[in-house]
Design an enzyme around this catalytic site. Structure first.
Site, PDB file in Angstrom:
ATOM      1  N   ASP A  79       1.149  -7.731   2.422  1.00 17.70           N
ATOM      2  CA  ASP A  79       1.204  -6.149   2.149  1.00 17.70           C
ATOM      3  C   ASP A  79       2.981  -5.872   2.022  1.00 17.70           C
ATOM      4  OD1 ASP A  79       0.903  -3.394   1.806  1.00 17.70           O
ATOM      5  OD2 ASP A  79      -0.497  -3.504   3.641  1.00 17.70           O
ATOM      6  N   SER A  88       3.840   2.181   8.421  1.00 16.37           N
ATOM      7  CA  SER A  88       3.738   1.328   7.481  1.00 16.37           C
ATOM      8  C   SER A  88       5.173   1.038   6.947  1.00 16.37           C
ATOM      9  CB  SER A  88       2.839   1.532   6.476  1.00 16.37           C
ATOM     10  OG  SER A  88       1.516   1.123   7.132  1.00 16.37           O
ATOM     11  N   HIS A 100       0.854  -1.233   0.016  1.00  8.63           N
ATOM     12  CA  HIS A 100      -0.168   0.077  -0.007  1.00  8.63           C
ATOM     13  C   HIS A 100       0.974   1.259  -0.011  1.00  8.63           C
ATOM     14  CE1 HIS A 100       0.069  -0.045   4.674  1.00  8.63           C
ATOM     15  NE2 HIS A 100       0.127   1.208   4.218  1.00  8.63           N
TER      16      HIS A 100
HETATM   17  N1  ARG Z   1      -4.887   0.539   7.589  1.00  3.71           N
HETATM   18  C1  ARG Z   1      -3.589   0.766   7.053  1.00  3.71           C
HETATM   19  C2  ARG Z   1      -3.079   2.102   7.037  1.00  3.71           C
HETATM   20  O1  ARG Z   1      -3.781   2.989   7.813  1.00  3.71           O
HETATM   21  C3  ARG Z   1      -3.629   0.090   5.577  1.00  3.71           C
HETATM   22  C4  ARG Z   1      -4.431   0.935   4.561  1.00  3.71           C
HETATM   23  C5  ARG Z   1      -4.131   0.252   3.259  1.00  3.71           C
HETATM   24  N2  ARG Z   1      -4.999  -0.855   3.102  1.00  3.71           N
HETATM   25  C6  ARG Z   1      -6.290  -1.042   2.562  1.00  3.71           C
HETATM   26  N3  ARG Z   1      -6.981  -2.167   2.502  1.00  3.71           N
HETATM   27  N4  ARG Z   1      -7.044   0.165   2.616  1.00  3.71           N
HETATM   28  O2  ARG Z   1      -2.786   2.720   6.574  1.00  3.71           O
HETATM   29  N1  ASP Z   2      -1.436   1.433   8.258  1.00  5.98           N
HETATM   30  C1  ASP Z   2      -0.763   2.560   8.579  1.00  5.98           C
HETATM   31  C2  ASP Z   2       0.292   3.182   7.805  1.00  5.98           C
HETATM   32  O1  ASP Z   2      -0.016   3.024   6.589  1.00  5.98           O
HETATM   33  C3  ASP Z   2       0.014   1.926   9.839  1.00  5.98           C
HETATM   34  C4  ASP Z   2      -0.933   2.289  11.110  1.00  5.98           C
HETATM   35  O2  ASP Z   2      -1.696   2.950  11.121  1.00  5.98           O
HETATM   36  O3  ASP Z   2      -0.951   1.273  12.069  1.00  5.98           O
HETATM   37  O4  ASP Z   2       1.199   3.916   7.990  1.00  5.98           O
END
Ligand code: ARG
Ligand code: ASP
Length: 716
Positions: free
Chosen positions: A223, A648, A87
């Site tokens: 990921d 991330s 991502h």
């Molecule tokens: N929750 C994670 C973050 O805050 C991953 C986001 C990307 N993945 C997704 N399925 N939207 O960045």
């Molecule tokens: N998914 C988040 C990021 O892209 C990490 C988190 O918020 O735990 O940095």
């Protein structure tokens, strides 16, 4: 010990005990030795603080980068090979994808260096040195100075520190405030701007479970994506060029295939973006129960309507997908945050903490005793403005007609004599036309009607413009009818926009003033800019100033406690242990998932749970090679490391300093860790390095890339 000390110590114990797995905190690498090494070792760490951060020898920090604007990456080979999340690489991967060569769909592995893909606007930054520059930053600055004067003086000081910093020609300097502006640190950095895409799994793997699984455990997402840093012949930063050569790092992560078990030590080393851990209880209460619900409520509406339309039509799906994903990410997080704050009684715990804090102030200056009451007063004053602020921010980003109004307002403000007039005008016209596309306008109309209803019912009535009320009444108290009226504005048609953009500037002003839709949204804008924003800013400024003092006072009140500064997108070490989580009565989250779980979720042809044939084939054959463990292939694991957005892609590191995974998410139940870390429910999610390597080697056929890594499986 005198009686006062005994009371303070007892209160301290009361406030700071509870389960401690040494997990809370995002620590400045410079102070690991002084503040954290003992605890890290007690949790099982075998390396030293000096191995993690040193300026005299190579250390782990030399293999960790800020990736792009807001992720982390780590170097895994002597030739600058770099891991980060899928991502985090997503936009780059998507930019290289075409219908004929859709690497987002199919995945991609460069078979040799010449196939690696150049990315003109991607860079990575290493931290070479961190220095405490607080003294110089605050030279000649006093608390008595008016805020403006104070800020001006600090700005001058920082400029002179930067100017006098001893750095090499290829290095750059960043100075950031810490502990609510009480301390300042300087980062000497090296930024490399030739960063090439080496490979990625198909999106079905890299984003497996997409929105449904986002923030959720059990997780089965691969990921990760792979890049390579290039440098000039002297190993220095250089713009992308065919003459560049792979970067030779001072350190790269050796990889361990030995995996993890519950309670193993883990270190996450990266660039957490923003946290707010030292707020008063009232701020947590407002976030959990007033501000998050407004933002969530408005996104509920838009996401539901967009989602239904996306499911019904593939063109719409494509049009809305980016917007949907980014709105849904924070929407889901805020809900988890509110839930977690309430479930763990975070507000009451903070109140206890505040009592203990206040108890330490006996005999101290009156000004200190006034800090918390003043903060409470400011927060109470802030709340209605905060709600109006959030609601307008959501409205204006979720509704296209609102966006259109703002685009047209920009057009109205333009000066025909400006040299960029023609090109900016063309840009604004294009933006406007996009917002009234026949494909989306009816969807937006529904979004508008429901958002208006929510807005009308939820923002403090003093901030409801007369015109909004009037429109509602004139249309029989029915927002669908209001929508019908407003969306019949000529500006909602291509012809209307073409006409508007062919008018002289003077006529534009009149046309917009007369337009029913534009004047509806501008009545909200007017209230916002005249009545909400100025007051919001005044409250916020005084909150920030009080928070600076309160932060300092907290550190003085509890000298036994090691404090960590809030995240600010600078390099931090978060340490903890692999640990399951008691999610609910009778439900315990085991900390590791396996490929069997990936297969369990598999739905052929589904938009979230489809899988490449090769994965299914290898699963059937149980062909896990050296990456399997007792006949199973590990996929993701969770631990107690304190992380946030920006972490991330961060390396998950074992007790020996080896790479065991990549951090990519947190558990939904514990997303309140941004405001109040609680070890009972806060967990970070990492993809197991064995899944990453299996996907590269066995699924992707890119085993040759593993040849440049240092992979150990000693204890097997
Ligand atoms: N929750 C994670 C973050 O805050 C991953 C986001 C990307 N993945 C997704 N399925 N939207 O960045
Ligand atoms: N998914 C988040 C990021 O892209 C990490 C988190 O918020 O735990 O940095």
């Amino acid at each position: 010990m005198n009686i006062k000390k005994i009371i303070v110590t007892a209160l301290f114990a009361l406030v700071f005990t509870g389960v401690s797995w040494g997990a809370e905190g995002m620590w400045i690498p410079l102070f690991l030795k002084k503040l954290n090494e003992t605890e890290m070792k007690s949790l099982g760490m075998k390396i030293s603080a000096e191995d993690i951060y040193s300026v005299n020898k190579s250390s782990l920090k030399d293999a960790v980068v800020l990736f792009g604007g807001g992720c982390t990456g780590e170097v895994v080979s002597p030739n600058g090979l770099l891991f980060t999340n899928h991502h985090c690489g997503y936009s780059v991967i998507a930019a290289h994808s075409t219908i004929e060569d859709n690497i987002l769909q199919n995945g991609f592995w460069a078979k040799n260096r010449s196939e690696e893909k150049i990315n003109p606007s991607l860079s990575v930054t290493f931290i070479k040195r961190i220095e405490d520059v607080t003294k110089d930053a605050l030279k000649g600055v006093t608390d008595k100075m008016p805020i403006n004067e104070r800020n001006k003086k600090i700005k001058e000081n920082l400029a002179s520190i930067k100017k006098n910093a001893k750095v090499e020609a290829w290095q750059n300097v960043e100075i950031k405030p810490f502990f609510k502006d009480n301390q300042y640190f300087m980062f000497v950095r090296e930024t490399y701007s030739d960063v090439r895409l080496v490979g990625c799994p198909p999106v079905s793997v890299g984003k497996y479970g997409s929105e449904t699984d986002n923030w959720v455990w059990p997780r089965h997402t691969g990921d990760f994506s792979v890049f390579r840093i290039y440098a000039d012949k002297n190993n220095r930063p250089a713009a992308p060029s065919a003459d560049n050569v792979p970067y030779r790092p001072d350190h790269f992560f050796p990889i361990s295939l030995n995996g993890v078990k519950e309670n193993d030590f883990t270190l996450v080393f990266g660039f957490p973006g923003t946290t707010n851990e030292y707020l008063p209880a009232i701020a947590l209460e407002q976030t959990a129960n007033h501000r998050n619900p407004v933002k969530v409520g408005m996104r509920d509406i838009a996401l539901k309507i967009w989602g239904e339309n996306m499911n019904a039509n593939d063109t719409i799906k494509l049009l809305y997908s980016n917007r949907y994903v980014s709105a849904a990410n924070a929407w889901k997080k805020w809900q988890g945050e509110s839930l977690g704050l309430n479930k763990t009684n975070a507000v009451n715990k903070k109140k206890e903490y505040e009592k203990a804090f206040t108890a330490t102030l006996t005999g101290k200056k009156e000004a200190l005793k006034e800090l918390l009451p003043k903060l409470y007063t400011q927060y109470k004053t802030l709340l209605p403005y905060g709600i109006a602020y959030d609601a307008m921010a959501e409205f204006s980003s979720l509704c296209d007609a609102y966006k259109l109004t703002n685009v047209l307002n920009n057009y109205e403000r333009m000066d025909e004599k400006d040299s960029l007039y023609a090109s900016v005008k063309e840009f604004l016209k294009k933006s406007a036309l996009k917002l009234i596309s026949a494909k989306t306008v009816n969807i937006d109309k529904k979004v508008f009607a429901s958002l208006s209803d929510f807005y009308y019912k939820n923002i403090p009535s003093e901030f409801l413009p007369q015109q909004v009320k009037q429109n509602y009444q004139n249309n029989g108290n029915n927002w669908n009818a209001v929508a019908q009226t407003l969306y019949s504005s000529p500006l909602m048609t291509e012809k209307g926009i073409e006409d508007l953009f062919s008018k002289s500037q003077k006529d534009v002003v009149k046309a917009l003033n007369d337009d029913i839709m534009v004047s509806f949204f501008n009545s909200i804008n007017k209230t916002f800019y005249q009545e909400v924003l100025p007051n919001y800013k005044v409250c916020n400024d005084s909150i920030n100033f009080l928070m600076k003092k309160y932060m300092k006072a907290q550190m003085e009140a509890f000298p036994q406690k090691a404090f960590f500064p809030d995240a600010n997108l600078t390099l931090r070490a978060s340490y903890g242990q692999v640990k399951g989580m008691q999610a609910r009565d009778g439900i315990y989250y085991i900390p590791q998932t396996y490929l069997d779980g990936v297969i369990e979720k598999y739905i052929p042809g589904d938009k979230e749970y489809d899988l490449p044939a090769k994965v299914l084939e290898l699963y059937k054959a149980k062909d896990y090679g050296r990456y399997g463990e007792n006949g199973k292939l590990p996929v993701c694991f969770i631990a107690t490391n304190h992380t946030t957005g920006g972490n991330s892609g961060s390396p998950a590191i074992n007790a020996n300093g080896e790479l065991i995974g990549l951090n990519f998410d947190r558990l939904w139940e514990g997303t309140m860790s941004d405001l109040n870390y609680d070890p009972s429910i806060c967990r970070n999610i990492m993809v197991d390095i064995r899944y990453v390597l299996w996907l590269m080697d066995k699924v992707g056929g890119a085993g040759y890339l593993l040849d440049e890594m240092k992979i150990s499986e000693s204890k097997k």
